[in-house]
Write a protein that holds these residues in place. Structure first.
Motif, PDB file in Angstrom:
ATOM      1  N   ASN A 196      40.957  15.577  41.058  1.00  0.00           N
ATOM      2  CA  ASN A 196      41.636  14.725  40.092  1.00  0.00           C
ATOM      3  C   ASN A 196      41.885  15.485  38.790  1.00  0.00           C
ATOM      4  OD1 ASN A 196      41.189  12.752  37.606  1.00  0.00           O
ATOM      5  ND2 ASN A 196      42.133  11.579  39.283  1.00  0.00           N
ATOM      6  N   ARG A 197      43.157  15.499  38.342  1.00  0.00           N
ATOM      7  CA  ARG A 197      43.512  16.286  37.161  1.00  0.00           C
ATOM      8  C   ARG A 197      42.750  15.836  35.926  1.00  0.00           C
ATOM      9  NH1 ARG A 197      49.306  18.164  34.691  1.00  0.00           N
ATOM     10  NH2 ARG A 197      49.217  19.443  36.553  1.00  0.00           N
ATOM     11  N   ASP A 198      42.619  14.549  35.710  1.00  0.00           N
ATOM     12  CA  ASP A 198      41.901  14.057  34.528  1.00  0.00           C
ATOM     13  C   ASP A 198      40.452  14.518  34.540  1.00  0.00           C
ATOM     14  OD1 ASP A 198      44.149  12.825  33.566  1.00  0.00           O
ATOM     15  OD2 ASP A 198      43.636  10.836  34.339  1.00  0.00           O
ATOM     16  N   LYS A 199      39.854  14.539  35.727  1.00  0.00           N
ATOM     17  CA  LYS A 199      38.458  14.999  35.843  1.00  0.00           C
ATOM     18  C   LYS A 199      38.372  16.496  35.540  1.00  0.00           C
ATOM     19  CE  LYS A 199      34.091  14.730  37.170  1.00  0.00           C
ATOM     20  NZ  LYS A 199      33.675  16.135  37.019  1.00  0.00           N
ATOM     21  N   VAL A 200      39.341  17.268  36.047  1.00  0.00           N
ATOM     22  CA  VAL A 200      39.352  18.700  35.769  1.00  0.00           C
ATOM     23  C   VAL A 200      39.533  18.958  34.281  1.00  0.00           C
ATOM     24  CG1 VAL A 200      40.572  20.873  36.153  1.00  0.00           C
ATOM     25  CG2 VAL A 200      40.164  19.333  38.074  1.00  0.00           C
ATOM     26  N   LEU A 201      40.433  18.221  33.648  1.00  0.00           N
ATOM     27  CA  LEU A 201      40.652  18.392  32.210  1.00  0.00           C
ATOM     28  C   LEU A 201      39.391  18.054  31.416  1.00  0.00           C
ATOM     29  CD1 LEU A 201      44.255  16.910  31.759  1.00  0.00           C
ATOM     30  CD2 LEU A 201      43.572  19.313  31.693  1.00  0.00           C
ATOM     31  N   HIS A 202      38.689  17.015  31.837  1.00  0.00           N
ATOM     32  CA  HIS A 202      37.433  16.658  31.175  1.00  0.00           C
ATOM     33  C   HIS A 202      36.411  17.778  31.341  1.00  0.00           C
ATOM     34  CE1 HIS A 202      34.282  14.143  29.540  1.00  0.00           C
ATOM     35  NE2 HIS A 202      33.548  14.328  30.625  1.00  0.00           N
ATOM     36  N   ASP A 203      36.338  18.337  32.546  1.00  0.00           N
ATOM     37  CA  ASP A 203      35.420  19.445  32.788  1.00  0.00           C
ATOM     38  C   ASP A 203      35.796  20.667  31.956  1.00  0.00           C
ATOM     39  OD1 ASP A 203      33.549  18.341  34.477  1.00  0.00           O
ATOM     40  OD2 ASP A 203      34.465  19.065  36.328  1.00  0.00           O
ATOM     41  N   LEU A 204      37.088  20.945  31.828  1.00  0.00           N
ATOM     42  CA  LEU A 204      37.535  22.093  31.041  1.00  0.00           C
ATOM     43  C   LEU A 204      37.140  21.944  29.571  1.00  0.00           C
ATOM     44  CD1 LEU A 204      41.057  22.627  32.621  1.00  0.00           C
ATOM     45  CD2 LEU A 204      39.189  24.291  32.637  1.00  0.00           C
ATOM     46  N   ARG A 208      47.196  27.007  33.024  1.00  0.00           N
ATOM     47  CA  ARG A 208      48.483  27.590  33.416  1.00  0.00           C
ATOM     48  C   ARG A 208      48.537  27.904  34.907  1.00  0.00           C
ATOM     49  NH1 ARG A 208      49.659  33.537  31.303  1.00  0.00           N
ATOM     50  NH2 ARG A 208      48.169  33.903  32.997  1.00  0.00           N
ATOM     51  N   ASP A 209      47.532  28.650  35.394  1.00  0.00           N
ATOM     52  CA  ASP A 209      47.591  29.153  36.764  1.00  0.00           C
ATOM     53  C   ASP A 209      46.848  28.283  37.765  1.00  0.00           C
ATOM     54  OD1 ASP A 209      49.000  31.361  35.751  1.00  0.00           O
ATOM     55  OD2 ASP A 209      47.138  32.424  35.291  1.00  0.00           O
ATOM     56  N   GLY A 210      45.832  27.566  37.287  1.00  0.00           N
ATOM     57  CA  GLY A 210      45.081  26.717  38.196  1.00  0.00           C
ATOM     58  C   GLY A 210      45.656  25.322  38.333  1.00  0.00           C
ATOM     59  N   LEU A 211      46.263  24.822  37.248  1.00  0.00           N
ATOM     60  CA  LEU A 211      46.851  23.478  37.276  1.00  0.00           C
ATOM     61  C   LEU A 211      48.372  23.498  37.202  1.00  0.00           C
ATOM     62  CD1 LEU A 211      44.389  21.465  34.990  1.00  0.00           C
ATOM     63  CD2 LEU A 211      44.444  21.564  37.480  1.00  0.00           C
ATOM     64  N   GLY A 212      48.949  24.698  37.027  1.00  0.00           N
ATOM     65  CA  GLY A 212      50.398  24.824  37.020  1.00  0.00           C
ATOM     66  C   GLY A 212      51.079  24.174  35.845  1.00  0.00           C
ATOM     67  N   MET A 213      50.392  24.095  34.701  1.00  0.00           N
ATOM     68  CA  MET A 213      50.954  23.417  33.528  1.00  0.00           C
ATOM     69  C   MET A 213      51.788  24.370  32.679  1.00  0.00           C
ATOM     70  SD  MET A 213      47.594  21.122  32.514  1.00  0.00           S
ATOM     71  CE  MET A 213      48.361  20.318  31.110  1.00  0.00           C
ATOM     72  N   LYS A 214      52.792  23.822  32.021  1.00  0.00           N
ATOM     73  CA  LYS A 214      53.663  24.586  31.135  1.00  0.00           C
ATOM     74  C   LYS A 214      53.058  24.653  29.732  1.00  0.00           C
ATOM     75  CE  LYS A 214      56.723  25.147  34.363  1.00  0.00           C
ATOM     76  NZ  LYS A 214      56.839  26.478  35.004  1.00  0.00           N
ATOM     77  N   PRO A 215      53.511  25.639  28.918  1.00  0.00           N
ATOM     78  CA  PRO A 215      52.923  25.813  27.587  1.00  0.00           C
ATOM     79  C   PRO A 215      52.860  24.550  26.737  1.00  0.00           C
ATOM     80  CG  PRO A 215      54.258  27.706  28.114  1.00  0.00           C
ATOM     81  CD  PRO A 215      54.476  26.724  29.224  1.00  0.00           C
ATOM     82  N   GLY A 274      44.512  38.384  44.463  1.00  0.00           N
ATOM     83  CA  GLY A 274      43.180  37.919  44.853  1.00  0.00           C
ATOM     84  C   GLY A 274      43.201  36.531  45.447  1.00  0.00           C
ATOM     85  N   GLY A 275      44.357  36.107  45.921  1.00  0.00           N
ATOM     86  CA  GLY A 275      44.426  34.783  46.546  1.00  0.00           C
ATOM     87  C   GLY A 275      44.331  33.664  45.546  1.00  0.00           C
ATOM     88  N   VAL A 276      44.991  33.833  44.382  1.00  0.00           N
ATOM     89  CA  VAL A 276      44.962  32.791  43.359  1.00  0.00           C
ATOM     90  C   VAL A 276      45.469  31.478  43.947  1.00  0.00           C
ATOM     91  CG1 VAL A 276      45.962  32.027  41.182  1.00  0.00           C
ATOM     92  CG2 VAL A 276      45.222  34.390  41.442  1.00  0.00           C
ATOM     93  N   SER A 277      44.699  30.441  43.746  1.00  0.00           N
ATOM     94  CA  SER A 277      45.084  29.130  44.268  1.00  0.00           C
ATOM     95  C   SER A 277      44.945  28.086  43.176  1.00  0.00           C
ATOM     96  CB  SER A 277      44.207  28.758  45.469  1.00  0.00           C
ATOM     97  OG  SER A 277      42.846  28.686  45.079  1.00  0.00           O
ATOM     98  N   LYS A 278      45.532  26.943  43.414  1.00  0.00           N
ATOM     99  CA  LYS A 278      45.481  25.861  42.443  1.00  0.00           C
ATOM    100  C   LYS A 278      44.123  25.167  42.470  1.00  0.00           C
ATOM    101  CE  LYS A 278      49.814  26.478  41.390  1.00  0.00           C
ATOM    102  NZ  LYS A 278      50.171  27.141  40.132  1.00  0.00           N
TER     103      LYS A 278
END
Length: 473
Positions: free
Chosen positions: A316-324, A206-213, A308-312
């Motif tokens: 690569n989104r696909d790589k981040v999703l795989h890591d998540l 939600r907050d790191g990748l800006g995705m909707k529900p 606290g300086g929340v940032s995105k």
């Protein structure tokens, strides 16, 4: 109708559904509720199952309606209400009858109740039931503590009403005394950790990748097809896809971020610490719920400090999703390792001889933490025998080798982005600490010896030793 095979007291949501489950599985049941109008309402709503139900207005009537030896399930609020119900039942039951506490009891209360009933002629069972309203109605996971003989007298009913995994019942006798309620407590502790880590991943999406529900829900739905397949992942996808009927907005965005708890998570943490077992992911999950309750303080802190300086998240989104996905899997492994380590310590402490493979198997269906993962866990215990820690099972060594680098990257990026991941971070720290052959507590021992002359062990000589400091305290 012939006399009932079993009785049930307490027709709340769980009690009502459990009674209907028993009746639907062909076992006549007598029911009683302190508020008699609820008994009548329940009976009228039972439809075709009414022929299997005997509604009772007094405890004496309940006792008379059941074939001896009489098993009676109590489904009332934990604590004093259970003690009051047991005291009332002692007036109407006879030697050989069985009182079954199927609520979320503290296992230490269960042990006390066994002791208090000793010599009374009555038998007691402490029974953990997991699966919520749906599980109670159509098949929960059932964890039984008590004598094996008392379990055998109600085994058929419990097997019949339990969830089934590929034909295997998710009900079992786990040990004497408070064993059943202890295992249910640790189940709930693991559940806390599982839910918290899922929420942390949701926060990153939600907050790191800006995705909707709905986008996030689709991610969880995809993950549910693979290694993370589980009830909690499934319902996470479902709730994230749901809209609020009043506003039309995603329902998850209309829910206050303040989580409740009923005590079992806290009990699991207390018992882990009492037994001297590290359960940091579970502890972090309980603490996160406590912190979530401080809504006004958190709003004031955000005003004082900012976010606290929340940032995105970058990359690569696909790589981040795989890591998540892998990070959540690694965190899950750590949480289960901790929960089973706590159960192992309790088994030794209380002489229960808890059957770890069986516990994993009866959690595969019916309960809240049911998942594909539990089959792998059961296999690991069966193949490896007595494990000091699940992390040392060959199959889990391989899985963690694959998954922990992703957990490390996600925790690091979340910290950089200002996104809290308390349970995932604790799981990573636990893993790193567990696999570190030479840690840093040698310095702590030196400090303790300096200020308190507590002594320490040397790496090159046995016995207790002291440092070259004098009068440091």
């Amino acid at each position: 109708m012939e006399k009932a095979e079993i009785g049930l007291i307490g027709l709340g949501v769980m009690g009502s559904n459990l009674a209907l489950n028993i009746a639907e599985n062909g076992h006549p049941i007598a029911v009683f509720n302190r508020t008699t109008s609820r008994t009548g309402t329940f009976f009228e709503a039972a439809g075709d199952l009414r022929k299997m139900i005997v509604p009772c207005t007094t405890l004496a009537e309940l006792a008379d309606a059941i074939k001896p030896p009489r098993p009676v399930i109590i489904m009332v609020q934990a604590g004093q209400p259970v003690d009051e119900q047991i005291a009332a039942l002692r007036e109407v039951l006879s030697a050989g009858d069985i009182i079954i506490d199927a609520g979320n009891a503290n296992f230490r209360d269960t042990i006390r109740r066994f002791s208090e009933l000793d010599g009374s002629g009555l038998t007691f069972i402490g029974m953990g039931v997991s699966g919520g309203e749906e599980g109670a109605r159509h098949g929960p996971s059932i964890m039984v503590g008590g004598t094996e003989d008392s379990y055998k007298r109600v085994e058929k009913i419990l097997i019949d009403i339990s969830a089934k995994f590929e034909g295997e019942p998710c009900a079992a006798w786990l040990g004497t005394g408070g064993a059943g309620h202890f295992v249910k407590t640790i189940h709930n502790g693991i559940e806390y950790a599982d839910m918290q880590m899922i929420a942390e991943i949701y926060g990153v999406l939600r907050d790191g990748l800006g995705m909707k529900p709905k986008e996030i829900g689709a991610v969880f739905a995809e993950w549910n097809k693979g290694r993370l397949n589980s009830y909690l992942i499934e319902i996470t996808a479902t709730v994230l896809a749901a809209d609020d009927l009043d506003t039309g907005k995603p329902i998850v965005e209309m829910i206050l971020d303040r989580a409740g708890q009923k005590g079992t998570g806290k009990w699991s943490v207390i018992e882990a610490q009492t037994l001297g077992v590290s359960a940091t992911a579970i502890e972090a999950a309980v603490s996160a719920r406590i912190l979530s309750s401080l809504k006004d303080e958190r709003l004031a802190a955000e005003k004082a400090y900012g976010t606290g300086g929340v940032s995105k998240f970058s990359g690569n989104r696909d790589k981040v999703l795989h890591d998540l996905e892998l990070a959540l899997f690694a965190g899950k492994i750590a949480a289960y390792a901790q929960g089973f380590a706590v159960m192992d310590a309790a088994s030794k402490q209380f002489g229960w001889n808890l059957p770890m493979p069986t516990i994993a198997k009866i959690w595969r269906a019916g309960c809240i933490i049911r998942s594909q993962f539990l089959g792998t866990l059961a296999d690991a215990f069966e193949k490896s025998g007595a494990l000091a820690n699940l992390l040392m099972a060959p199959a889990f060594i391989e899985m963690m080798k694959e998954a922990h680098p992703s957990l490390r990257r996600i925790v690091a990026q979340a910290a950089e982005a200002g996104l809290p991941t308390p349970a995932l971070s604790s799981a990573l720290a636990y893993f790193d600490s567990y696999r570190q052959g030479r840690g840093t507590s040698n310095l702590i021992q030196a400090q303790r010896d300096y200020f308190g002359a507590h002594g320490f062990e040397r790496i090159d000589a046995p016995g207790a030793h002291h440092g070259p400091w004098a009068g440091g305290g």
